[in-house]
Design an enzyme around this catalytic site. Structure first.
Site, short mmCIF file in Angstrom:
data_model
loop_
_atom_site.label_atom_id
_atom_site.label_comp_id
_atom_site.label_asym_id
_atom_site.label_seq_id
_atom_site.Cartn_x
_atom_site.Cartn_y
_atom_site.Cartn_z
N GLY A 239 0.77 -1.24 0.00
CA GLY A 239 0.00 0.00 0.00
C GLY A 239 0.79 1.28 0.00
N GLY A 275 3.92 -3.65 -3.65
CA GLY A 275 3.79 -3.84 -5.10
C GLY A 275 4.23 -2.59 -5.84
N ARG A 276 3.37 -1.59 -5.80
CA ARG A 276 3.60 -0.36 -6.56
C ARG A 276 4.94 0.29 -6.26
NH1 ARG A 276 -0.88 2.87 -8.06
NH2 ARG A 276 -2.02 1.77 -6.44
N TYR A 316 -9.31 5.31 -12.64
CA TYR A 316 -9.17 6.03 -11.36
C TYR A 316 -8.94 7.51 -11.55
CZ TYR A 316 -7.50 1.23 -10.39
OH TYR A 316 -7.33 -0.12 -10.32
N CYS A 342 -12.86 3.76 -29.31
CA CYS A 342 -14.10 4.49 -29.57
C CYS A 342 -14.87 4.81 -28.29
CB CYS A 342 -14.94 3.66 -30.50
SG CYS A 342 -14.91 1.93 -30.00
N1 LLP Z 1 -1.48 -7.00 -0.82
C1 LLP Z 1 -2.78 -7.11 -1.13
C2 LLP Z 1 -3.61 -8.07 -0.41
C3 LLP Z 1 -3.33 -6.28 -2.14
O1 LLP Z 1 -4.61 -6.39 -2.43
C4 LLP Z 1 -2.49 -5.36 -2.82
C5 LLP Z 1 -3.04 -4.51 -3.87
C6 LLP Z 1 -1.13 -5.31 -2.46
C7 LLP Z 1 -0.66 -6.14 -1.46
C8 LLP Z 1 -0.15 -4.40 -3.14
O2 LLP Z 1 -0.47 -3.07 -2.92
P1 LLP Z 1 0.54 -1.89 -3.39
O3 LLP Z 1 1.76 -2.00 -2.55
O4 LLP Z 1 0.79 -2.10 -4.82
O5 LLP Z 1 -0.24 -0.66 -3.11
N2 LLP Z 1 -4.99 -1.26 -9.77
C9 LLP Z 1 -4.84 -0.26 -8.75
C10 LLP Z 1 -4.21 -0.80 -7.50
C11 LLP Z 1 -4.94 -2.00 -6.93
C12 LLP Z 1 -4.27 -2.58 -5.71
C13 LLP Z 1 -4.88 -3.86 -5.32
N3 LLP Z 1 -4.26 -4.52 -4.22
C14 LLP Z 1 -4.06 0.92 -9.31
O6 LLP Z 1 -3.73 0.90 -10.50
O7 LLP Z 1 -3.83 1.90 -8.62
#
Ligand code: LLP
Length: 419
Positions: A239, A275-276, A316, A342
């Site tokens: 997150g 992740g991000r 988003y 389109c």
């Molecule tokens: N763990 C779980 C259980 C998750 O659901 C997620 C992301 C993460 C870890 C990783 O989160 P991060 O560190 O990447 O914030 N498609 C959206 C983001 C969806 C995130 C879903 N879950 C976007 O493009 O912003």
């Protein structure tokens, strides 16, 4: 920090000119920097040195095999949400016992697959799922290590579509019900209680929500201890946000220090699911301007990448900086950068002040390494774009551009249509 920088007004990824890659393989394509990916992992790893931990990269952000292998080789674990992600992870060299599995909708087949491979833990999101995991483990003569994903009811102050830790969200089990969940789990024959997990949302740019969530997990773990339920793993999820425009997320060191401080007297192994923050700023989407047109009230820059290639702006309203690949020092213009699809929602940027461009110019859509390619689709029968990784002076196509044959693979026309 990333490795996309201008040299003599041409954008480079490490030591490779982005224009040269485009000349060789055409556009659009995603481009990832090896050094940036590695650096992001290492910054995280170093920041958490003070505590026993397992960093489980959240595969969903970018599941390209090359990206996964890079993290596996660095000693990372993996956070997955599907059987497909487990398959990719194992194929890339992650040890199964470093994999955590979250998600509200794990199917029986997916649970079996994870049990057979022997993952570290299932982050369970409901009591019915808990019972199914127990039953499947019994059938396979295995034991299922579990954590309950707690929904701490904390507002992560992010986009509502990516906030996950509020009571109204579908994720996890609320903190009070979790106690009961642990009691149930303790009585199940084929389940081992090993952890407590949470994930409150994504692109979080403040420290408070993490601190609040952690507080609530610690309270729960202490309560469980009194009931003789001993927790080994505390999984804080992912997150942590990144800078797309002018956001100022807590620096990794600060984020880590605050977690370490709160956990210092607890005998726990910390699991994280970033992740991000690992991949977001390590990737760009390179696209070519097809046309420029004036629509009566607006300038439109029409490019060869659309919402099917990068969904985030459409879904988003996300901001991605857009930079010219060759900086020619032209005047600024205000324009919408739009794709060939389109739909009016097919935009990469709206009312953007940007360098004036013309047909044939290349643009770099920045910070596109996370939730970019993985969320792309074949909408409008558009082949998925290529993915490329650069390491120092070399580049490699890590996913070939799809062709028209790929588009129809698996489709068959039933014989009765000819009758
Ligand atoms: N763990 C779980 C259980 C998750 O659901 C997620 C992301 C993460 C870890 C990783 O989160 P991060 O560190 O990447 O914030 N498609 C959206 C983001 C969806 C995130 C879903 N879950 C976007 O493009 O912003």
């Amino acid at each position: 920090m990333h490795h996309f920088k201008y040299r003599d007004n041409v954008l480079f990824c490490e030591d490779v000119s982005v224009r040269q890659i485009a000349d060789k393989i055409g556009t659009p394509f995603y481009l990832y920097s090896h050094a940036t990916l590695k650096r992001h992992f290492q910054a995280f790893d170093t920041a958490f040195e003070g505590i026993d931990n397992l960093i489980c990269y959240s595969a969903k952000a970018n599941t390209n095999l090359a990206v996964l292998k890079l993290f596996a080789d660095l000693g990372c674990g993996l956070d997955i949400v599907s059987g497909g992600e487990l398959y990719r992870g194992l194929k890339s060299g992650f040890a199964a016992n470093r994999v955590v599995y979250s998600g509200v909708g794990k199917s029986a087949d997916e649970i079996d697959y994870a049990l057979e491979k022997g993952i570290l833990m299932f982050n369970v999101e409901s009591l019915v799922e808990l019972e199914l995991i127990n039953e499947r483990a019994g059938r396979l003569n295995k034991r299922a290590p579990i954590a309950i994903r707690v929904n701490p009811d904390v507002d992560p102050k992010t986009h509502p579509y990516i906030s996950t830790g509020l009571k109204k969200n579908k994720f996890g089990i609320d903190a009070e019900a979790a106690i009961e969940g642990y009691q149930v789990a303790g009585r199940l024959e084929h389940v081992d209680v090993v952890g407590v997990a949470c994930h409150i949302g994504s692109q979080i740019t403040e420290s408070n929500p993490f601190e609040e969530a952690l507080k609530s997990l610690i309270t729960l773990i202490k309560a469980l201890k009194k009931m003789d339920i001993n927790i080994q793993y505390l999984d804080m999820g992912g997150g942590l946000g990144i800078t797309y425009a002018d956001e100022k997320p807590p620096p990794i060191r600060e984020y880590a220090a605050s977690i370490i401080e709160q956990l210092k007297d607890m005998d726990l192994k910390l699991v994280l699911e970033p992740g991000r923050v690992f991949v977001g700023n390590a990737g760009i989407l390179v696209t070519k301007v097809l046309y420029r047109k004036f629509g009566g009230v607006k300038n439109f820059v029409i490019v060869d990448a659309g919402m099917n290639d990068l969904m985030r702006p459409t879904l988003y309203n996300a901001f991605h900086a857009i930079e010219p690949v060759v900086n020619s020092g032209k005047d600024l213009m205000v324009a919408d950068v739009v794709g060939p699809i389109c739909e009016s929602s097919d935009f990469l940027a709206v009312d953007r002040s940007m360098a004036t461009v013309d047909g044939g110019d290349l643009l770099a859509v920045m910070s596109a390494g996370a939730y970019g390619y993985v969320m792309s689709s074949n909408y409008c029968s558009r082949p998925r774009v290529a993915e490329v990784m650069v390491k120092e002076g070399r580049f490699h196509v890590v996913k070939a551009r799809e062709n028209f044959e790929d588009l129809v693979r698996g489709e068959t026309v039933p014989p009765f249509l000819g009758e």
